[in-house]
Design an enzyme around this catalytic site. Structure first.
Site, short mmCIF file in Angstrom:
data_model
loop_
_atom_site.label_atom_id
_atom_site.label_comp_id
_atom_site.label_asym_id
_atom_site.label_seq_id
_atom_site.Cartn_x
_atom_site.Cartn_y
_atom_site.Cartn_z
N GLU A 104 0.83 -1.20 0.00
CA GLU A 104 0.00 0.00 0.00
C GLU A 104 0.87 1.26 0.00
O GLU A 104 0.44 2.32 -0.43
CB GLU A 104 -0.92 -0.02 1.23
CG GLU A 104 -2.33 0.42 0.91
CD GLU A 104 -3.32 0.15 2.03
OE1 GLU A 104 -4.37 -0.41 1.73
OE2 GLU A 104 -3.07 0.51 3.20
N HIS B 224 6.73 -26.94 -1.54
CA HIS B 224 6.03 -28.02 -2.23
C HIS B 224 4.89 -27.49 -3.09
O HIS B 224 4.04 -28.25 -3.54
CB HIS B 224 5.54 -29.05 -1.21
CG HIS B 224 6.68 -29.69 -0.47
ND1 HIS B 224 7.17 -30.93 -0.78
CD2 HIS B 224 7.46 -29.21 0.53
CE1 HIS B 224 8.19 -31.21 0.03
NE2 HIS B 224 8.39 -30.17 0.82
N LYS C 186 -14.26 0.91 -3.64
CA LYS C 186 -15.30 1.36 -2.69
C LYS C 186 -16.37 2.16 -3.43
O LYS C 186 -17.56 1.98 -3.20
CB LYS C 186 -14.68 2.24 -1.61
CG LYS C 186 -13.80 1.50 -0.64
CD LYS C 186 -13.38 2.44 0.48
CE LYS C 186 -12.22 1.89 1.26
NZ LYS C 186 -11.60 2.88 2.13
O1 PA5 Z 1 -3.06 1.52 5.92
C1 PA5 Z 1 -4.18 2.02 5.79
O2 PA5 Z 1 -4.39 3.21 5.97
C2 PA5 Z 1 -5.36 1.16 5.45
O3 PA5 Z 1 -5.01 -0.15 5.17
C3 PA5 Z 1 -6.38 1.16 6.58
O4 PA5 Z 1 -5.77 0.69 7.74
C4 PA5 Z 1 -7.61 0.31 6.26
O5 PA5 Z 1 -8.18 0.70 5.04
C5 PA5 Z 1 -8.65 0.43 7.36
O6 PA5 Z 1 -9.06 1.76 7.49
P1 PA5 Z 1 -9.82 2.27 8.78
O7 PA5 Z 1 -8.93 2.10 9.94
O8 PA5 Z 1 -10.11 3.70 8.49
O9 PA5 Z 1 -11.07 1.44 8.91
#
Ligand code: PA5
Length: 449
Positions: free
Chosen positions: A290, A311, A425
């Site tokens: 990310e 494996h 989303k």
């Molecule tokens: O690293 C990030 O910002 C994301 O992976 C969030 O942790 C994830 O989308 C969850 O978001 P939130 O904590 O707002 O529910």
């Protein structure tokens, strides 16, 4: 106290001499920019000196809430997704008994994770499992509006209130969210739940050392002081004043950028030889994926659990396209002793292993694999961890966080945003006719005609 260490020699041999050193100035500039707050995403640098700024008083507060949950619950469900659950799960699984969830352990509650998928069967089976359990919920969401988590929390809240009564449910529901905004904050304030704040300047995937990770980890019975202590020591060991050659985070950031840019290695496979580390790899994949996968750039983070996956994926790694490199997390010393027994009949022909530790066999599998994969053209980075305990896991967490911050800056992206996550989303909300998405709903229906 020992420290985790890094061996990049078996990766360097795939690069021209001097190729890693050539990144020194870029790595140093990236680290300066992080320190000075001049890098992209500089409003999300709260993790950088977080370990050294956590006070004993704060840890005590977290521990106190954990103790209450531990006393009142036999099961604690952590509702969260992405950075709001992976860090806690990584630490709890790395340190816990592999069969803890099957053991009727009166000392420690069972920690379950939900709110990270929308599987109807999963959620239905979870609610069924919880039906006769004294359970509590830690609802974790920075935005407070993430669908997977919010949907799960609604189900769990209702069930908890039904089973315990509204008043008592309040004592076993904790919210970890933004200080002011989002539905999770509104609900926590209205219902009077104990809550913790996720600092504005700490993004989800960098939040494991905030209550997001610390509270579930403390609930599971692990030592959060030692965890934070390990991270704080790694913060010192990887500071910008530490020379490039001695700074393992700088070295890791440099070698992976060199492999990517100079040797065409587009995929990094995080490898472990301990099944307990599966979720450490999942957390690492999110952290780097990310953070770096942007602007059509970035190493694709993958993972394998060895020897299991030797494996299945072993063939591909040995002989498939040469676009990969491996990073191995190697645990030097196992926590338990199990010697392989002798057998008089030796029907399985395994007496050559008699008297050896299982870990010795595992270590030879690791070394043999390393030699084979390097022979097969796969650069190998090795991260050595002295033992699996809170302190070294704390070191490992901070090591990866700072390396990721540096590496993303060297790559030339903003490692602290995730604009790409919004695309699915928007479509999902349009397809579900969420209020406020009327135009998108119409557009998507037209597209699907
Ligand atoms: O690293 C990030 O910002 C994301 O992976 C969030 O942790 C994830 O989308 C969850 O978001 P939130 O904590 O707002 O529910």
């Amino acid at each position: 106290m020992k420290s985790i260490s890094l061996d990049i020699t078996k990766a360097a041999q795939f690069l021209q001499s001097g190729a890693i050193q050539a990144y020194e100035s870029k790595v140093k500039a990236a680290q300066e920019a992080l320190e000075n707050g001049t890098c992209p995403g500089n409003d999300f640098l709260g993790w950088l000196h977080l370990p050294s700024s956590i006070t004993p008083e704060f840890l005590n507060e977290v521990q106190c809430v954990a103790d209450t949950l531990r006393e009142k619950c036999e099961v604690i469900v952590v509702a969260g997704i992405g950075g709001s659950y992976l860090g806690a799960r990584a630490v709890i699984e790395a340190l816990g008994n592999a069969f803890a969830w099957l053991v009727n352990d009166k000392q420690n509650p069972t920690i379950l994770f939900a709110g990270n998928n929308i599987g109807e069967d999963y959620l239905s089976e979870l609610t069924e499992y919880l039906r006769d359990k004294r359970f509590g919920v830690i609802n974790i969401s920075k935005s407070g509006t993430t669908t997977e988590t919010a949907l799960t929390f609604r189900l769990l809240k209702k069930q908890c209130e039904l089973q315990r009564g509204k008043q008592q449910a309040k004592d076993v529901i904790v919210a970890i969210t933004d200080a002011k905004k989002g539905a999770a904050r509104t609900c926590a304030d209205k219902e009077g739940y104990k809550s913790f704040i996720i600092p504005d300047n700490v993004g989800g995937r960098f939040s494991v050392l905030t209550p997001v990770g610390l509270l579930p980890i403390a609930c599971a019975g692990f030592d959060i002081k030692a965890l934070v202590g390990g991270a704080a020591d790694m913060e010192k060991a990887t500071g910008k004043e530490v020379p490039f050659e001695q700074n393992i985070a700088a070295q890791y950031a440099a070698v992976r950028n060199a492999l990517y840019n100079e040797a065409g290695k587009k995929i990094e496979i995080m490898v472990n030889y301990q099944p307990k580390l599966h979720f450490v790899s999942e957390w690492w994949k999110q952290l780097f994926g990310e953070s770096e996968g942007k602007e059509h750039k970035g190493i694709f983070p993958a993972s394998c659990d060895f020897t299991t996956d030797l494996h299945s994926m072993g063939q591909w790694i040995q002989e498939g396209e040469r676009s990969i490199f491996e990073t191995v997390i190697s645990i030097e010393q196992s926590n338990r002793n199990l010697l392989f027994p002798n057998d008089e009949e030796n029907l399985d022909g395994l007496n050559f292993l008699a008297g050896k530790h299982v870990d010795e066999v595992n270590k030879m599998a690791e070394l043999g694999t390393r030699l084979a994969h390097v022979d097969g053209g796969v650069p190998n980075i090795r991260i050595s961890v002295p033992a699996l305990n809170e302190y070294y896991i704390g070191q490992l967490i901070y090591f990866f966080e700072i390396a990721c911050g540096i590496s993303g800056n060297v790559l030339g992206v903003n490692p602290f945003n995730q604009p790409g996550v919004e695309a699915y989303k928007k479509n999902m909300f349009a397809l579900l006719n969420k209020p406020g998405y009327e135009a998108e709903s119409k557009a998507i229906q037209d597209r699907l005609k």
